[in-house]
Structures are given as C-alpha cells and as structure tokens.
Design an enzyme around this catalytic site. Structure first.
Site, short mmCIF file in Angstrom:
data_model
loop_
_atom_site.label_atom_id
_atom_site.label_comp_id
_atom_site.label_asym_id
_atom_site.label_seq_id
_atom_site.Cartn_x
_atom_site.Cartn_y
_atom_site.Cartn_z
CD GLU A 176 134.63 31.12 13.64
OE1 GLU A 176 133.68 30.61 14.28
OE2 GLU A 176 135.26 32.12 14.05
CD GLU A 219 131.24 29.61 17.59
OE1 GLU A 219 131.06 29.63 18.82
OE2 GLU A 219 131.60 30.61 16.94
#
Length: 906
Positions: free
Chosen positions: A349, A315
């Site tokens: 994410e 992420e």
C-alpha cells in the site's frame, strides 16, 4: 440525453480542476447529506455537463453552473444503469472556468463500497462507523464527480460529525470548530489526485504514532482497546517510507562490471551479502539515489483497520484503509504467516503512494501499472526489512498463481479493454497483480537492477501528479537501458497467455521450441520474445539469450550434468524437458544441487504439464518422490498444495487407489514434520514456524491418525486455557482441521467447541482461521451447517468466503446450497468482487462434463457482467479437470506406481 447512455467513458465537454466537498454523515440513521462545488474548465461549446453519480438523491433546485453568469439546468437526470448524471442547459455554456454546485443525499450502505457503514462494539454496545471505499469506481456513490482516474483534481473536504468521534481524511485538519454536539472539521487541500483515492473515516478509534526522519507523522488507527496490535505495522510503515525515500547501491569495484549479487537498501543497513561485514569503505563503487526520485508528498500518513472491508487494503492517499487481518498483529494470538501478511500488505500500500497515487494509470486498462508494480516493490521492501524470511523465494507463489490463471483460454491480457464500470472489479485478479509483478521481475532481471531503477525513477519524476500508460513506462525503461523494451514487452502485456519452452538434448546441442501453454491441453497460437536463462551442472556459468522465434538451438558441449532452464524462475513461462534431462534434474533435486527456487519451479512446471496432459501423472508422482527430504518452506508449501490437487483429482479418477495416494503423500511429509515436531524450538526461524503449521495441517487433512490424536489433545488443552503453550497461533489451524476431521452428525463436540472459540474471540485473524477450518469436515450434514452459518449475522460479509473451501465430500452439498441461496447471495454480495469468490470456490473443484453442463444451465439466466469472466474461467477449470480424469483413467502404469509409492517407507 439518450446519446450519453452506454458509453464506457465520460464525454470531455468539461474538465474538473478542484472539488470543495461537504459531508454530514448520520451514523444512527445510516444516511448522509452533502454538497459539492466543482471548479471546471468548459473546453467546448455544449448544452450538457455529464458526470458520474450513483445511489444518490440529487436536489435539482440546488444545481447551478456559474461562469460569467449563473446557469440553471432545464433537466437533471440520473441514469442509474450507467451511473451518470446528465445536466441539460437551455443555452450553450461559455468555454472557460466555471463553478458547478450540487446538493445531494445518500445512504451509508452495507455493501462495503462507496460511503458505507461498518460496525464495531464499545463496552458491549454496537456502534456504526462511516467509511469510504472508492476504488475502482465508487466515489460517485458519495458525491457527483468525474469518477475516472485521468480526471485528476484537488480536493478540499469539510466534515460535520458528532463531537466525540474521530474524523479522518487524506490530509491533516486545517481547522476544527465545535458547535454543540457536533464539530466541523476542514482539511487541508490535497495534491492533484484521482477521485478513487479520496477517503473519509468517522468513528471511535485508538492509535499509535511514529515519525520518519524527515518529519512525516505516521499513525495506525484501530478499534478502541487494540492499539498495541498496531505497533508492528507502524514500525514497518516508518521503515518502509524511509526505504522508498532513499536507497544506496554498493558494488565492490573489482566485480562491478560483472556483478551477479548486489545489496539494495539503505546505507545504514548495508551488509556484505556473503559475510555480514560492512561494505562501507572497502573499495566499493557507491551509487546513491532516491529510489522513487520523488519523496513522499503528503505531510502525514494514517493507516486504519476497518472491521468490515471487502478487499485486503486500499491505498487512499494519506489515509490507507485495511482489513484488520492485514494491519493488526497480536503477539499472543497471531501466527507467523499473519505477521508476514501485515508486512507485505503495508509495503504494497505504501508503494502505491508513488505507483498509483503520484503517478496514476490513465484508464483501468492499465491497472497493472498500479498493482503489478506495488506487488513487486512490496517484496523489495519486505526483503530489505526481513531478509531472514527469504521473501523473494516466496514470490514464486505470486508467479505460480499468475501462471495458473493465465493458462486458461478465458484469461485476459495484462492490458485489458474495459467498456463499462461493472467490468472493472473482475480484473483485480492474478493477472493484474501477480502476472504484472512477475513480468516486472523478469524485465528487471533482464535489464539489470541499476538501469532498471534509474529508469523507473526517471519515469516517476516525469509523470508525477499526472497519468501514464504502459507505453510511457516502456519508453522510460528503453531510454534508460538502451534495450528494445517496447518490442520485448508488448508480447507479454498485450496478448494473454505465455509459452511453454520445450527443451531437448540433441548431441551437443540444446534445442528450444516455444508454444503457447494452455491448461486445457489445447495449443494456442501466441508467440513471445522469451528471455531464456540457463546453467549446466553449476550456477557459476550462466547463459542467456532472447528466444525471438519459434525455435532455436544452443551449443552446450558434452557431459552428463544437469541443465536448468529459466534459472531461479525469473521468466514468466514454463519449461518442458525431455526424458533424459528430466532424469538428470530429478537426481540433482535429490542431491540438493539446485537452488530452492529451481526446485520449486521444476515441480510446479511438472504439475502444470501433467494437468494439461503433456506428461503422465506417474511421471509427476515419481518427481514428487524426489522431494521426500525437502527442507525449505516455499518448496514444501507448494508440494503440499500440489498434493491436495492431485489427491482430489485422483479420487475422481481412481477412487480404489485413493488410500495409496494418501499414504504416499503422508510419507512425503512425515520426514519434515517429525523433524520439526509439534513444539516450537527456541530461536527457530520464521519460516520453520510457518512450515510446521502447514505440514501438520496437511497430515491432518490426509487423515494421519497420530496427527489427529495430537491435534485433539492440544485442542482440549486450548479449550481449558486459551494461553496454553501447547497450541501457539502457528499450530491452531492444524489443530482445528484435525478436530473437524473427526466431527460427524453423532459426534459434534469438536464442532461446537470450535464455534464457541469463534464466538469468544475478537481477533479477526482467529475468526478467519476458524472459518477456514470448519468446512474441512468430511460429514455432509456438518458441511451444510457450516455453509448456512456463513450466511448468519455472526459472520461478517467480508469473511464468508473463507468458509467455502469444502473438501471433495462437500462439493455437491456446496453446489446445492449455492443454488438454494443464490438470490440472497446475489443480493448481499452481488455489487462487489467478493461475489466472484462464491462462484469460483463452489464451481471450480468439479471434474465432470455433466456437472459443467448443469452449472451452465443454472447460470444461463443468472449471469451478470460482474461475474461473467469468473464463471467462464470456473467452467473451463471443470472441463480441464474432467479431461484430466479421463486421461488418468487410461494411464496403465499408474496403479502399480502409486501402490509402490504408497508402500514405500521414507
């Protein structure tokens, strides 16, 4: 300097405020040079600056600290074992602001961590790209830094790269200068963030682009020629950012005080939950809010598919990196399951842009705050975008995996102590992700959707650009709900395990008793505050209470209605019913009186109780027979999974009964398989497409001859024409497994053909589908060939683990192979979490005490911190299997029962 060795955390002599980083990767030589200037606050008198660095060559002459004057260190030492760089100065550094400068060099490694290289092809030519992967503690392999999540700072990055390449970082480019064959790109300064979220990617890419309503530019980057495969993820990302930005909760005013059903989503998509008509203007209570209280805080969001990538995705703030299988979707060659995975991973994410990036855990002990919340929120988003997928029912797969790992004595608490960076990788597991998400779902169910959301928004707003601990979240939820959240939840996050709640009917009373559940059959001493939900005969009237003690009783009145505890499996615990209640539930399952979530839960609890030897295998098989006309994907998928496991253990315990077990399982699946057929139907659901593939794969693995014949026929048509409608993507795994079932040393054609398909495709999803099918062959010689193939350059290091799922016939072959190749495997995968997959996949399926001892002896001199916990868990599973085998062998009624079930015609 010795006093700094072996410490889990860096000393707090100095605090970083901002980094100015310059990197010059050489993609041909696979190395890089760089410099960093770190703005510091020296907060105490010290002769030392201690920060993280690993696998870097530091130029001592380049190191300086400038405050009111320049200081040069008298000693510069890199302690590789502890991954720290210690700078010793002749005199104490003055407190206050200063600037630390360091030049360094490093290698673009092939370990998929730090600053590494990934390979791809352009017009048949093999090329390198440079990629970063810094979570959990690998930014230190790219530049010296305070590599701890609490040490947030701002980052200004400058890259010098070949002028024909694309170079990306967290922020948009502020300036770009071309100098001959090179270009220098300066990026805008980032917001405050942790080092593990810094990202750089350099290579040759195509992209597709979209934009949110408030002007956030979203791009999906991928290998040249694959841009069209990024469109689905792009669409999901744009909609998900919109979704996280603003939600509307509408409740009918007449039932707002006692609402059980609600719709959480954007106003433009609001639909009445039972009829599809709009609620807008129909006498509603309307609550408008930003779900995360703070909008997405960067000017752009890039998502990029990386050919070599150890995890599923990462992420990084503003530049999210993915495996190709988790980001790219091909309309012609990707299966429905691939599409669903892309959607949930993208949603996960993007949730991290708030949970993790904006509000960051203080230390890795609180990793679950990142991963548990992102997992839970990803289901919230996916359900809103694709309600027909029934994704919350599929969430039960997350719950089950969390329960299975947490049923081990070698599990760990959600909040787990981390004493060294080498221990962090192992906690990226089903406890942090799946148990974490499940206890959040349990808490949300207990508190209610609206108070939970409101409190969550308050928490994010309060800790934006800061770090938080678990107790900070509990305080916010307690303040917003008025409930004793801290007291309720500490038992779920600070101790490992969970309870089994035993339920017994005594006259008009239902008696509850909790004990710690352990898959080993042992009894732990844990105790929890358990949110109990229950209903009897109908879902209209539900009862709920907190079970705060070991036991309690509830008045349920008279009658013979079914009683279901833990309604829709919202609680993270198992339920054990007495014989009378079990019989009622079995009848209710056959009559389809229960929700699919409850049908799933009863089956899963029964399997776990049987494995732990709390109930007989005969009783589990009798319950499984009640699912012979089960229509729902998630329930049948779990039934298939349980059948595999029961079949393997039954083969060890009662090999003479194995054929009857197989016939019983075939009978369970044939009804639904024949109803669906091999050919997709016009307009059929996403779930039916996934179910067909799983059912036919199961029948192939069970050796069902008509399925194997059809698999062979369709595979041959596929070899003749890769676009044949006879083998769409959802059916390919079933066909591949079917083909491999009939492969042996004297009949290799199916195996060779499947390898040919593997070599010809450039779609990662197809490659992993094939790798996952090859090892299903029952012939030991072919299995060894497959395992050796995993170690060749033809298989990317990230993908080798997909080929480890050998059948019972291949266990010994796989174990011998692991021992013979341990040095190579340890060297290649030993510095990342993928190493743990080799250990668990090969060791866990065994079911004898002798094999457990053999494994222990082999690893006695080979264990290292990165695999220590996984090895203990895998050995515990072997002991659990061995005890279960013993128990089954002593089960007198099993033989007659399985023969009767095996002969039964459905």
């Amino acid at each position: 300097m010795e006093q700094f060795k072996g410490q889990p955390r860096l000393p707090k002599f100095a605090v970083p405020k901002a980094y100015n980083i310059r990197l010059k990767p050489d993609l041909s030589a696979c190395k890089f040079a760089g410099s960093v200037a770190i703005s510091l606050d020296v907060v105490s008198d010290t002769n030392f600056i201690v920060l993280n660095a690993a696998d870097l060559t530091i130029a001592p002459s380049s190191v300086s600290f400038t405050n009111s004057k320049e200081f040069r260190p008298v000693k510069v030492e890199l302690f590789e074992a502890d991954e720290i760089l210690v700078l010793e100065f002749a005199e104490k550094l003055p407190t206050g602001a200063g600037l630390l400068r360091i030049d360094f060099e490093g290698v673009l490694n092939d370990k998929m961590k730090g600053f590494y290289r990934s390979t791809y092809e352009i017009n048949g030519e093999k090329r390198n790209m440079a990629v970063t992967q810094f979570e959990p503690a690998d930014a230190r392999r790219c530049f010296p830094c305070w590599d701890e999540p609490a040490c947030k700072a701002k980052f200004t990055i400058k890259l010098e790269v070949p002028s024909d390449l694309v170079a990306l970082s967290n922020m948009p480019a502020a300036e770009e200068k071309v100098e001959g064959d090179s270009k220098i790109i300066s990026y805008q300064e980032t917001p405050l963030m942790s080092t593990y979220l810094v990202a750089v990617v350099v290579g040759l890419f195509d992209y597709v682009e979209g934009q949110t309503s408030d002007g956030i530019k979203v791009r999906v980057y991928c290998q040249v020629g694959k841009a069209n495969q990024g469109n689905f993820a792009l669409n999901v990302a744009v909609k998900t950012l919109e979704l996280y930005k603003e939600y509307v909760l509408l409740l009918p005013s007449s039932i707002a005080p006692c609402i059980n059903h609600y719709w959480l989503g954007r106003e433009s998509e609001m639909k009445f939950w039972s009829g599809g008509e709009s609620w807008i203007g129909v006498g509603t209570v309307k609550l408008c809010f930003r779900y995360f209280a703070v909008p997405y805080s960067l000017p752009k969001l890039d998502m990029i598919a990386i050919p070599d990538f150890a995890a599923g995705a990462m992420e990084n703030y503003g530049l999210v990196t993915y495996r190709e299988t988790a980001l790219l979707y091909d309309d012609q060659h990707s299966a429905a399951a691939n599409k669903q995975r892309v959607a949930t991973v993208v949603a996960h994410e993007l949730a991290h842009q708030w949970f993790g990036n904006l509000v960051t855990m203080e230390w890795w002990t609180h990793l679950w705050l990142n991963e548990g919340f992102a997992t839970w929120v990803s289901y919230l988003a996916t359900d809103s975008l694709f309600p027909e997928w029934k994704i919350w029912t599929q969430f039960l797969d997350e719950l089950t995996e969390g329960l299975r790992l947490d049923g081990l004595e070698e599990s760990h608490p959600i909040e787990v102590e981390i004493n060294h960076a080498s221990e962090i990788d192992e906690i990226f597991d089903a406890i942090s992700y799946r148990k974490g998400a499940s206890v959040i779902r349990m808490l949300q169910s207990y508190l209610g959707a609206e108070p939970f959301q409101r409190s969550l928004a308050s928490y994010i707003k309060k800790y934006a650009c800061k770090n938080a601990k678990t107790e900070d979240l509990w305080a916010a939820l307690e303040e917003g709900s008025g409930e004793p959240v801290n007291m309720l939840m500490n038992s779920w996050t600070r101790q490992k395990g969970y309870p089994v709640v035993s339920v017994k009917l005594n006259g008009q009373k239902l008696e509850f008793e909790q004990t710690q559940f352990l898959s080993s059959g042992s009894q732990g001493d844990g105790q929890w505050i358990v949110p109990i939900t229950m209903c009897s005969g109908s879902y209209d009237a539900r009862k709920s209470f907190l079970l705060k003690t070991k036991s309690e009783s509830v008045d349920v009145g008279t009658g013979n209605a079914w009683i279901k505890v833990n309604v829709d499996q919202t609680g993270f615990y198992r339920v054990k019913y007495d014989e009378e209640l079990t019989a009622r539930l079995r009848y209710a399952i056959e009559k389809k009186s229960l929700t699919e979530m409850d049908r799933f839960g009863i089956l899963d609890d029964s399997f776990a109780l049987s494995m732990a030897r709390h109930q007989s295998l005969t009783s589990l098989l009798t319950l499984m027979a009640a699912y012979r006309e089960e229509p729902e994907y998630t329930v049948l998928s779990n039934l298939i999974s349980i059948s595999y496991k029961v079949g393997r253990i039954a083969a060890d315990a009662t090999p003479n009964l194995l054929e009857y077990f197989n016939q019983f399982f075939i009978g369970l699946f044939q009804y639904s398989a024949e109803k669906l057929g091999w050919d997709p139907k016009q307009g059929e659901s996403h779930l039916d497409a996934m179910l067909r593939g799983e059912l036919l794969t199961a029948l192939a693995q069970l050796g069902h001859d008509p399925t194997l014949d059809e698999a062979s026929r369709r595979f041959q048509a596929f070899l003749d024409d890769r676009n044949t409608p006879l083998l769409p993507p959802d059916l390919r795994r079933a066909a591949y497994v079917g083909v491999m079932q009939r492969v042996n040393a004297s009949n290799r054609s199916g195996y060779e053909s499947l390898l040919q398909v593997y070599r010809e495709t450039d779609l990662s999803q197809e490659k992993t589908r094939i790798l996952g099918s090859l090892a299903s062959c029952p012939d030991p010689k072919i299995i060894l060939e497959v395992l050796n193939f995993l170690l060749t350059p033809e298989v990317r290091n990230q993908d080798a683990v997909f080929g480890l799922a050998v059948g019972r016939e291949g266990r010994e072959i796989a174990w011998t192979w692991l021992k013979d190749n341990w040095e190579h495997i340890s060297k290649t995968w030993g510095s990342g979490f993928l190493m743990t997959r080799f250990v668990s996949a090969v060791v866990s399926p065994f079911a004898s005490f002798e094999k457990a001892k053999e494994v222990e002896e082999f690893f006695a001199s080979r264990t290292k911190p990165a695999i220590a916990r996984t090895l203990k868990q895998s050995l515990e599973r072997v002991y659990i299997n061995a005890k279960w085998v013993q128990n089954i062998q002593n089960e007198k009624e099993l033989g007659a029962a399985v023969q009767e079930l095996g002969h039964r015609k459905y």
